[in-house]
Structure formats: C-alpha cells, structure tokens
Motif scaffolding. Structure first.
Motif, PDB file in Angstrom:
ATOM      1  N   MET A 325      89.750 113.620  54.685  1.00  9.21           N
ATOM      2  CA  MET A 325      88.992 114.883  55.210  1.00  9.21           C
ATOM      3  C   MET A 325      87.522 114.725  54.660  1.00  9.21           C
ATOM      4  O   MET A 325      86.347 114.907  55.496  1.00  9.21           O
ATOM      5  N   VAL A 326      87.294 114.692  53.503  1.00  6.83           N
ATOM      6  CA  VAL A 326      86.025 114.951  52.801  1.00  6.83           C
ATOM      7  C   VAL A 326      84.768 114.397  53.268  1.00  6.83           C
ATOM      8  O   VAL A 326      83.767 114.616  53.061  1.00  6.83           O
ATOM      9  N   ARG A 327      84.952 112.985  53.624  1.00  4.26           N
ATOM     10  CA  ARG A 327      83.841 112.257  53.927  1.00  4.26           C
ATOM     11  C   ARG A 327      83.273 112.642  55.138  1.00  4.26           C
ATOM     12  O   ARG A 327      81.779 112.433  55.450  1.00  4.26           O
ATOM     13  N   GLN A 328      83.666 113.458  56.018  1.00  6.00           N
ATOM     14  CA  GLN A 328      83.238 113.843  57.296  1.00  6.00           C
ATOM     15  C   GLN A 328      82.627 115.279  57.378  1.00  6.00           C
ATOM     16  O   GLN A 328      82.071 115.741  58.134  1.00  6.00           O
ATOM     17  N   MET A 329      83.092 115.904  56.210  1.00  2.00           N
ATOM     18  CA  MET A 329      82.906 117.555  56.270  1.00  2.00           C
ATOM     19  C   MET A 329      81.635 117.939  55.572  1.00  2.00           C
ATOM     20  O   MET A 329      81.502 118.734  54.658  1.00  2.00           O
ATOM     21  N   HIS A 330      80.417 117.247  56.040  1.00  2.00           N
ATOM     22  CA  HIS A 330      79.152 117.525  55.519  1.00  2.00           C
ATOM     23  C   HIS A 330      78.762 119.105  55.292  1.00  2.00           C
ATOM     24  O   HIS A 330      77.758 119.425  54.694  1.00  2.00           O
ATOM     25  N   GLU A 331      79.154 119.709  56.402  1.00  2.00           N
ATOM     26  CA  GLU A 331      78.771 121.195  56.224  1.00  2.00           C
ATOM     27  C   GLU A 331      79.468 122.219  55.955  1.00  2.00           C
ATOM     28  O   GLU A 331      79.199 123.430  55.761  1.00  2.00           O
ATOM     29  N   LEU A 350      87.264 114.136  44.344  1.00  2.41           N
ATOM     30  CA  LEU A 350      86.922 113.547  45.854  1.00  2.41           C
ATOM     31  C   LEU A 350      86.173 114.713  46.217  1.00  2.41           C
ATOM     32  O   LEU A 350      84.938 114.421  47.008  1.00  2.41           O
ATOM     33  N   ILE A 351      86.414 116.063  46.147  1.00  7.04           N
ATOM     34  CA  ILE A 351      85.719 117.185  46.500  1.00  7.04           C
ATOM     35  C   ILE A 351      84.292 117.146  45.973  1.00  7.04           C
ATOM     36  O   ILE A 351      83.442 117.448  46.470  1.00  7.04           O
ATOM     37  N   ALA A 352      84.376 117.001  44.655  1.00  7.34           N
ATOM     38  CA  ALA A 352      83.029 117.068  44.065  1.00  7.34           C
ATOM     39  C   ALA A 352      82.271 115.957  44.523  1.00  7.34           C
ATOM     40  O   ALA A 352      80.920 116.044  44.462  1.00  7.34           O
ATOM     41  N   ASP A 353      82.719 114.883  44.708  1.00  7.68           N
ATOM     42  CA  ASP A 353      81.978 113.601  45.259  1.00  7.68           C
ATOM     43  C   ASP A 353      81.300 113.831  46.627  1.00  7.68           C
ATOM     44  O   ASP A 353      80.189 113.165  46.967  1.00  7.68           O
ATOM     45  N   HIS A 354      81.783 114.426  47.445  1.00  2.87           N
ATOM     46  CA  HIS A 354      81.851 114.540  48.619  1.00  2.87           C
ATOM     47  C   HIS A 354      81.277 115.799  49.363  1.00  2.87           C
ATOM     48  O   HIS A 354      80.533 115.805  50.351  1.00  2.87           O
ATOM     49  N   LEU A 355      81.926 116.805  49.114  1.00  2.00           N
ATOM     50  CA  LEU A 355      81.188 118.024  49.625  1.00  2.00           C
ATOM     51  C   LEU A 355      80.579 118.844  48.714  1.00  2.00           C
ATOM     52  O   LEU A 355      80.543 119.777  47.857  1.00  2.00           O
TER      53      LEU A 355
END
Length: 400
Positions: A325-331, A350-355
């Motif tokens: 999920m995380v790579r697409q959820m930029h907002e 993963l959350i810290a890296d992408h969100l």
C-alpha cells in the motif's frame, strides 16, 4: 497622560469581550454599567450557544438572550413546556434537546404549532419518547430545517421517514443512529423512490445509519440512485450490508467519507468493488471488519490512493499488506492500525519511509513492535499524534 481601560470606546470593549469564553462574558457584564452595555453588543455573542436548565419561570431570560443576538439554544434539562422556549425565541436558528428524556410527542406538538422559518438545526438525540407523530409536526412546520439529529430515537419507523421525505426537502444532514425499526423502505423514501408520496431528501450531504440492523444492500442501491449529493455516509455496525452493496456505492462521485466499521460481511471483495469504481474518497474506516486483509490494502493502493484518512483497527493485515500500500498513498495523513497484531517493526519502517505526510498514527495494541520501529515512526516530519495504548516495551527498550 495615563490611559485607563474605562476610557476605551464601547466598540473596543466589545471586540475585547468577544475573545472571552461564555462564563467570562457573563462576568464582565456584572462589573459596571458601561461594561454591561458593551458586553451586550451582538458581536460579543456571535455564534454562542446558550446552555440552559429550564426549571422555573424567568421572565428576563429570553429577552436577555435576544438582546445579545443569541439564536442557538441547548436545553440541558427540561422541566417546563417546550413551547415556553419557542415562544420566547421566535427567531431561533438551532435547538439542541439531546438527552431530554421527558420530551414527548405531546410536548413537542404544543411547541410546533406554526411555521418556524428561522430554525435550521434540531437535535432530538436520545429523546426516546419521540415517535413518527413528532416527525409529522417537524415536516409540516420546520420546512427550512437543514440538520436533524435523531440518534437513539428508537421509536422512529419508516412512516416517520416518509413524512421527513415529504416535508424537509432542504435537509442536508440526517442522523438515524440506532433507529432499529428503519429498513430499506424508509431509506427508499429518503432517496425519492416513492415520488407519488414524497419527493425525498435529495439535498442530503451527510447520512448516519449506524447500527440500523434492518438495512440491506437494497438501501445502498436506493442511496446511490437518489442521494447524488451525499458526501458522508456512516454505515458502521450495519451487519446486513455486504460486498454486493459496495458495487452501488462505488459510483457515488461526491462521496468523500465512508464508515464501514464493524460491518461483518464486508471483505476484500467489497474493497475491490469500491476501488474499481469512480469514488474519490478522502476517508475510509473498515476497522473491526475481520474479513479485511492484505489484499484490501493492494486494492486501496490501486483505486483509493487519494485517501487522507484510513482506519484498519483490528483487521487481519500484516507487514506484507503495508508493503503493497504505502508507495501509492502520498496524501495519507491519518493511519489507524491499532490492534493489528501482525504488524512488526518492518511495517513501521515501511510507513516511515513512504508515508511522509502522516500527522497521526494509532498503534494501540500492536504488541509486536519494539523500540526500533517506534523510533522510526517518531522521525516522521509532520507527526503530531501517536497513540500507543496497550503497546509495551521491555524495561531495557524504553525510550529515555
């Protein structure tokens, strides 16, 4: 030359008093005649809701409220007739009777005997003696009503909703939480499916159907066909709706917020239907839907990537689902994954890296995370709210 506060013009005093809380506004009015006059300026009380215990007659109460321009009233306890309020406040805009258990159809009927065009907001939540009879009065005399709160009014039936659909065409927000007798037929009335009897409440923007156990997917079909302006829909604890109903909702282009918390028959398939439609959701809550898993996160990333708030508490998701999920959820700004016991430090990394836009995260009861994962989360640049709750560290791991 020394200047004293008593030298200030009344207009300046009114501006100062407008920043005070309600209690202090009342206190400054008792200081002297000049302050009393300044404190009664309508700009001081703009937007204030008066909270009243109506126990005994007070001839000066309503003239005082009107002099200050107050048009919003909350009744904390009602031991006098409701008509006493309506007669005393002819230009009332908001009336909150939440929790007035002794209010009956008879009492409301004596109060609403003529048009009250100014009233926009009426809260009858937990007024358990209110029935369809009162909704008939409301539909007849409160034609300009925009917000109607009926949460916990368990004697309301589909007939009452027919009356609402007949008379309240400008209604924008309706709360039917725990109205246990409401079924698909009533939702059909609201949605304009019975045009021969009622036009419907087609201007609705917010509809709360929490814990309406008789609703099925047919209600969602009615909503999708008739309530095209709907922005917020709460279906939490509606056990009768299923994945098939999500097909109807998936094409509601104005829908911004959808609450499916504890809808036991919603699974990954339902999320797939939502993601494949034309929705532009900014908020989605599927907490405690125990058939939601990692596959749902993949669907969300594909079709609901514009979400700003996502709640997945107690769902069967893991680090693998987070990875999908995380790579697409930029907002995404708010993520609630409390009690997701399969999430580990890897998921938090993963959350810290992408969100990177996250302002709040709920990790309540995520028992497999450690100090390492927590330290990564706390490095998020916009983070303001971190809920740990039942999360525990060993003594040696505690952040010092």
């Amino acid at each position: 030359m020394e200047t004293h506060i008593s030298c200030l013009f009344p207009e300046i005093l009114a501006i100062i008093f407008s920043y005070l809380d309600v209690k202090d506004k009342g206190r400054v009015a008792q200081v002297c005649a000049a302050w009393r006059d300044a404190s009664y300026h309508k700009s001081v009380w703009r937007g204030v809701e008066a909270k009243l215990h109506l126990r005994r007659a007070n001839p000066s109460l309503f003239p005082s409220l009107q002099a200050r321009g107050i048009k919003k009233i909350q009744i904390l306890s009602l031991r006098r007739s409701l008509s006493y309020v309506i007669q005393g406040m002819p230009h009332i805009e908001s009336l909150n009777l939440c929790g007035c258990f002794n209010l009956t159809d008879n009492g409301l009927g004596h109060a609403f005997v003529q048009d009250i065009p100014s009233l926009r907001v009426l809260n009858l939540s937990l007024c358990k003696q209110i029935t369809d009879s009162s909704l008939g009065r409301i539909a007849q005399y409160l034609k300009n009503l925009e917000v109607l709160e009926l949460g916990g009014c368990s004697n309301i039936t589909n007939t009452g909703l027919l009356l609402v659909a007949w008379g309240l065409h400008g209604l924008k927000s309706l709360n039917l939480r725990s109205c246990r007798h409401v079924s698909d037929v009533g939702i059909g009335h609201l949605s304009g499916m019975t045009r021969s009897a009622a036009e419907g409440c087609l201007s609705l923007e917010k509809l709360t159907l929490q814990d309406c156990q008789k609703l099925t997917d047919l209600s969602l079909k009615h909503v999708s066909k008739g309530l095209n302006k709907l922005k917020v829909l709460n279906l939490s604890f509606c056990g009768g709706i299923s994945d098939a109903g999500m097909i109807h909702l998936s094409h509601m282009t104005h829908l911004c917020s959808l609450n499916l918390r504890s809808c036991d028959n919603i699974s990954d398939t339902g999320i797939m239907h939502l993601a494949m439609g034309s929705l532009r959701l900014s908020g989605l809550d599927v907490s405690f839907c125990d058939k939601i898993g990692d596959q749902s996160l993949a669907y969300i990333a594909q079709g609901l990537y514009q979400l700003k708030s996502l709640s997945l508490c107690s769902c069967h998701i893991s680090d693998d689902g987070i990875n999908r999920m995380v790579r697409q959820m930029h907002e995404l700004k708010t993520l609630n994954i409390g009690q997701c016991v399969r999430i580990t430090d890897k998921g938090l990394e993963l959350i810290a890296d992408h969100l990177t836009q996250l302002t709040g995260i709920d990790l309540y009861g995520c028992t497999k995370i450690t100090k390492r994962g927590l330290e990564r989360i706390t490095q998020l640049p916009c983070l303001k709210v971190l809920n740990l709750g039942l999360w525990q560290m060993t003594e040696s791991e505690r952040v010092r």
